[in-house]
Design a protein around this motif. Structure first.
Motif, PDB file in Angstrom:
ATOM      1  N   MET B   1     -28.913   6.794  54.616  1.00 51.29           N
ATOM      2  CA  MET B   1     -29.622   7.393  53.473  1.00 51.29           C
ATOM      3  C   MET B   1     -30.103   8.801  53.806  1.00 51.29           C
ATOM      4  SD  MET B   1     -33.078   5.122  53.609  1.00 51.29           S
ATOM      5  CE  MET B   1     -33.925   4.730  55.083  1.00 51.29           C
ATOM      6  N   ARG B   2     -30.435   9.533  52.714  1.00 48.49           N
ATOM      7  CA  ARG B   2     -30.841  10.928  52.875  1.00 48.49           C
ATOM      8  C   ARG B   2     -32.362  11.018  52.730  1.00 48.49           C
ATOM      9  NH1 ARG B   2     -30.811  15.877  49.385  1.00 48.49           N
ATOM     10  NH2 ARG B   2     -31.371  14.423  47.728  1.00 48.49           N
ATOM     11  N   ILE B   3     -32.988  11.675  53.713  1.00 46.30           N
ATOM     12  CA  ILE B   3     -34.443  11.841  53.663  1.00 46.30           C
ATOM     13  C   ILE B   3     -34.769  13.332  53.715  1.00 46.30           C
ATOM     14  CG2 ILE B   3     -36.621  11.432  54.926  1.00 46.30           C
ATOM     15  CD1 ILE B   3     -35.690   8.852  53.768  1.00 46.30           C
ATOM     16  N   ILE B   4     -35.657  13.755  52.832  1.00 45.54           N
ATOM     17  CA  ILE B   4     -36.080  15.157  52.835  1.00 45.54           C
ATOM     18  C   ILE B   4     -37.467  15.217  53.466  1.00 45.54           C
ATOM     19  CG2 ILE B   4     -36.668  17.143  51.383  1.00 45.54           C
ATOM     20  CD1 ILE B   4     -34.649  15.495  49.365  1.00 45.54           C
ATOM     21  N   LEU B   5     -37.588  16.056  54.475  1.00 45.02           N
ATOM     22  CA  LEU B   5     -38.855  16.155  55.202  1.00 45.02           C
ATOM     23  C   LEU B   5     -39.486  17.524  54.996  1.00 45.02           C
ATOM     24  CD1 LEU B   5     -37.612  14.612  58.564  1.00 45.02           C
ATOM     25  CD2 LEU B   5     -39.105  13.478  56.913  1.00 45.02           C
ATOM     26  N   HIS B   6     -40.793  17.519  54.789  1.00 39.82           N
ATOM     27  CA  HIS B   6     -41.551  18.772  54.804  1.00 39.82           C
ATOM     28  C   HIS B   6     -42.483  18.636  56.000  1.00 39.82           C
ATOM     29  CE1 HIS B   6     -40.338  19.981  50.695  1.00 39.82           C
ATOM     30  NE2 HIS B   6     -40.220  18.668  50.543  1.00 39.82           N
ATOM     31  N   ILE B   7     -42.229  19.417  57.026  1.00 44.38           N
ATOM     32  CA  ILE B   7     -42.955  19.237  58.285  1.00 44.38           C
ATOM     33  C   ILE B   7     -43.842  20.445  58.584  1.00 44.38           C
ATOM     34  CG2 ILE B   7     -42.716  18.747  60.769  1.00 44.38           C
ATOM     35  CD1 ILE B   7     -40.026  17.524  60.210  1.00 44.38           C
ATOM     36  N   TRP B   8     -45.059  20.145  59.044  1.00 44.61           N
ATOM     37  CA  TRP B   8     -45.981  21.209  59.431  1.00 44.61           C
ATOM     38  C   TRP B   8     -45.496  21.837  60.730  1.00 44.61           C
ATOM     39  CZ3 TRP B   8     -49.816  23.824  57.202  1.00 44.61           C
ATOM     40  CH2 TRP B   8     -50.641  24.600  58.020  1.00 44.61           C
ATOM     41  N   ARG B   9     -45.122  23.119  60.684  1.00 44.45           N
ATOM     42  CA  ARG B   9     -44.686  23.829  61.877  1.00 44.45           C
ATOM     43  C   ARG B   9     -45.746  24.843  62.274  1.00 44.45           C
ATOM     44  NH1 ARG B   9     -39.432  22.984  63.550  1.00 44.45           N
ATOM     45  NH2 ARG B   9     -40.507  23.468  65.481  1.00 44.45           N
ATOM     46  N   GLN B  10     -46.180  24.755  63.508  1.00 43.68           N
ATOM     47  CA  GLN B  10     -47.211  25.663  64.018  1.00 43.68           C
ATOM     48  C   GLN B  10     -46.886  25.940  65.478  1.00 43.68           C
ATOM     49  OE1 GLN B  10     -51.198  24.389  63.081  1.00 43.68           O
ATOM     50  NE2 GLN B  10     -52.141  25.740  64.578  1.00 43.68           N
ATOM     51  N   LYS B  11     -46.725  27.210  65.836  1.00 50.55           N
ATOM     52  CA  LYS B  11     -46.253  27.588  67.160  1.00 50.55           C
ATOM     53  C   LYS B  11     -47.227  27.152  68.257  1.00 50.55           C
ATOM     54  CE  LYS B  11     -44.707  31.732  69.350  1.00 50.55           C
ATOM     55  NZ  LYS B  11     -45.769  32.705  69.432  1.00 50.55           N
ATOM     56  N   ASP B  12     -48.510  27.470  68.060  1.00 55.84           N
ATOM     57  CA  ASP B  12     -49.523  27.065  69.034  1.00 55.84           C
ATOM     58  C   ASP B  12     -50.878  27.028  68.335  1.00 55.84           C
ATOM     59  OD1 ASP B  12     -50.591  29.728  69.003  1.00 55.84           O
ATOM     60  OD2 ASP B  12     -48.914  30.301  70.302  1.00 55.84           O
TER      61      ASP B  12
END
Lengths: 231, 250
Positions: B1-12
């Motif tokens: 199945m196909r899942i769409i993710l919105h992920i919190w990206r933070q370098k540091d």
């Protein structure tokens, strides 16, 4: 360090701890809850006729200095309740500087999440209520008095609630009070450590029943005045 | 199945973060949530991109290392389950999921979905030691522990310190965690000598770490992967009150 200074320091430490403030919220909340019940029982005497209600009002007023002592005590209780709530709210906001983009609730009730809204609304209502029926400033024509010089509580209530916008404010405020109590009454047990699986379901039921009775009892009065049952 | 993710990206910790959209087109329903992220990360590495950082260790739901918020619920929608034990069969094809780190001042983001939970360790250390005889092994059953107390202590001790309670609480309060840690020793005879002191010190440390206060909404209890009950918070209140009132010195 003297014993008094040690006790004082310990009291300060209790107050400064989040847990201590929650205990203050619970104890002051319990006092205010008992006051609300007593106040409602007093008010409901309106259904027993003007003589009964006015005699009750006169009896309270004749307490003199004791009445002022009780008022002072209640004011102090409200002040502690509000101060603790405000400080906790501030602490709680600071603890979550960045919120979630998506926020869901699994089981937290609406009432439990909006205590910080229902609380200030009730504080506003208390001020309005005192200016309305205690000082008479917001009562058209001011306070009415009986022949023997006491406040004619009955006439004032009928006068006050005959003005429908005032009744609407009271009815809405009692619904807000209901929300506040539905979470506050059981919470005050939890916040002093009284949670036991055998009794908690009964504490919850007690909180719900007390809320329903207080809201219905208090709302019945403006409704009865507007409906012409009490006049 | 196909899942769409919105992920919190933070370098540091010092950089601002943002949500980034990813698509994982070939998710197998038998994958755990973390295995799905592993697949995503392998692809990101192949493409020369920075993989998504998330905390994990045992992947058996018993260590407390993993955890992030899925669509506003810590550890996702399945009750009593950590994200490593959350399987993709609980989601549908085409689901859009928002992944965010635990949000609390006391849990600063290290990178992406990983936060620093040392504040919990400091609460535990503030509790101090318990007085037990060391040296030769004690006789079995030398200290009687009633079955009911042992069960309750075990229920509290199940807390793996994942931090979901703090994440779920609108006040970022650590009272469920601290309540559980205070409770599991308070219920046992071995925990009695330092019981009052421990309650005062752990509550003081909890405040010092800038966690919020409980408003009894019980959202923590609902998301706790180990089903820790708010009854433990009440026990912490009892111990704190009695310690404040009865402590003789200091």
């Amino acid at each position: 360090m003297s014993a008094a200074a040690a006790t004082w320091e310990r009291t300060i430490r209790f107050w400064e701890a989040s847990v201590g403030k929650k205990v203050v919220m619970a104890v002051t909340g319990a006092i205010l809850f008992l006051f609300v019940i007593g106040h409602m029982l007093g008010n409901l005497q309106i259904y027993l006729g003007p003589e009964q209600l006015n005699a009750y009002g006169a009896k309270l007023h004749d307490l003199g200095p004791l009445l002022w002592a009780i008022r002072g005590f209640l004011l102090l209780t409200v002040a502690l309740h509000i101060t603790a709530a405000a400080q906790l709210w501030w602490m709680n906001r600071a603890a979550r500087p960045t919120g979630y983009i998506r926020q869901s609730w699994v089981q937290a009730s609406f009432a439990s999440r909006t205590m910080i809204v229902s609380g200030p609304l009730l504080a506003g209502f208390i001020i309005y209520h005192l200016l309305h029926f205690t000082t008479g400033d917001f009562l058209s024509g001011g306070l009415a008095y009986t022949a023997d010089g006491h406040i004619d509580v009955y006439a004032n209530v009928v006068n006050g609630f005959s003005y429908w916008p005032a009744s609407v404010v009271y009815i809405l405020s009692m619904i807000v009070l209901g929300y506040h109590l539905s979470h506050g009454v059981w919470s005050m047990f939890q916040s002093v450590g009284l949670n036991h699986p055998r009794y908690m379901p009964w504490i919850r039921r007690f909180a719900t029943a007390a809320t329903v009775i207080i809201v219905a009892g208090n709302i019945s009065i403006p409704v009865a005045v507007l409906a012409g049952i009490v006049r | 199945m196909r899942i769409i993710l919105h992920i919190w990206r933070q370098k540091d910790a010092n950089s601002p973060g943002k949500m980034v959209r990813y698509e994982v087109p070939d998710v197998n329903e038998h994958m755990s949530f973390l295995e799905m992220l592993d697949v995503l990360n392998e692809r990101l590495i192949e493409q020369g991109e920075d993989p998504v950082t998330f905390d994990h260790d045992c992947r058996e739901g018993i260590c407390g290392a993993c955890g992030f918020v899925i669509n506003g619920i810590p550890h996702g929608p399945q009750p009593s389950t950590t994200v490593c034990q959350l399987h993709m069969r609980h989601f549908k094809d085409g689901d859009e999921l928002y992944l965010e780190p635990w949000r609390a001042k006391a849990f600063p983001v290290i990178k992406d979905l990983m936060v620093d939970r040392s504040a919990f360790d400091r609460i535990i250390s503030a509790g101090g030691f318990i007085s037990v005889p060391t040296g030769s092994a004690p006789d079995g059953n030398a200290i009687p522990v009633p079955k009911e107390k042992a069960d309750l202590a075990m229920d509290a001790a199940q807390c793996i310190g994942c931090g979901a309670c703090v994440a779920a609480c609108p006040n970022a309060s650590a009272m469920l965690f601290t309540g559980a840690k205070i409770s599991h020793l308070a219920l046992l005879p071995q925990g009695q000598p330092e019981r009052r002191d421990r309650a005062l010190k752990m509550v003081a440390q909890m405040n010092a770490e800038a966690f919020g206060a409980c408003t009894n909404i019980a959202e923590c209890e609902a998301v706790c992967p180990k089903d820790i009950k708010i009854e433990n918070i009440a026990r912490m209140f009892r111990d704190f009150i009695s310690a404040s009132v009865l402590k003789r010195a200091g």
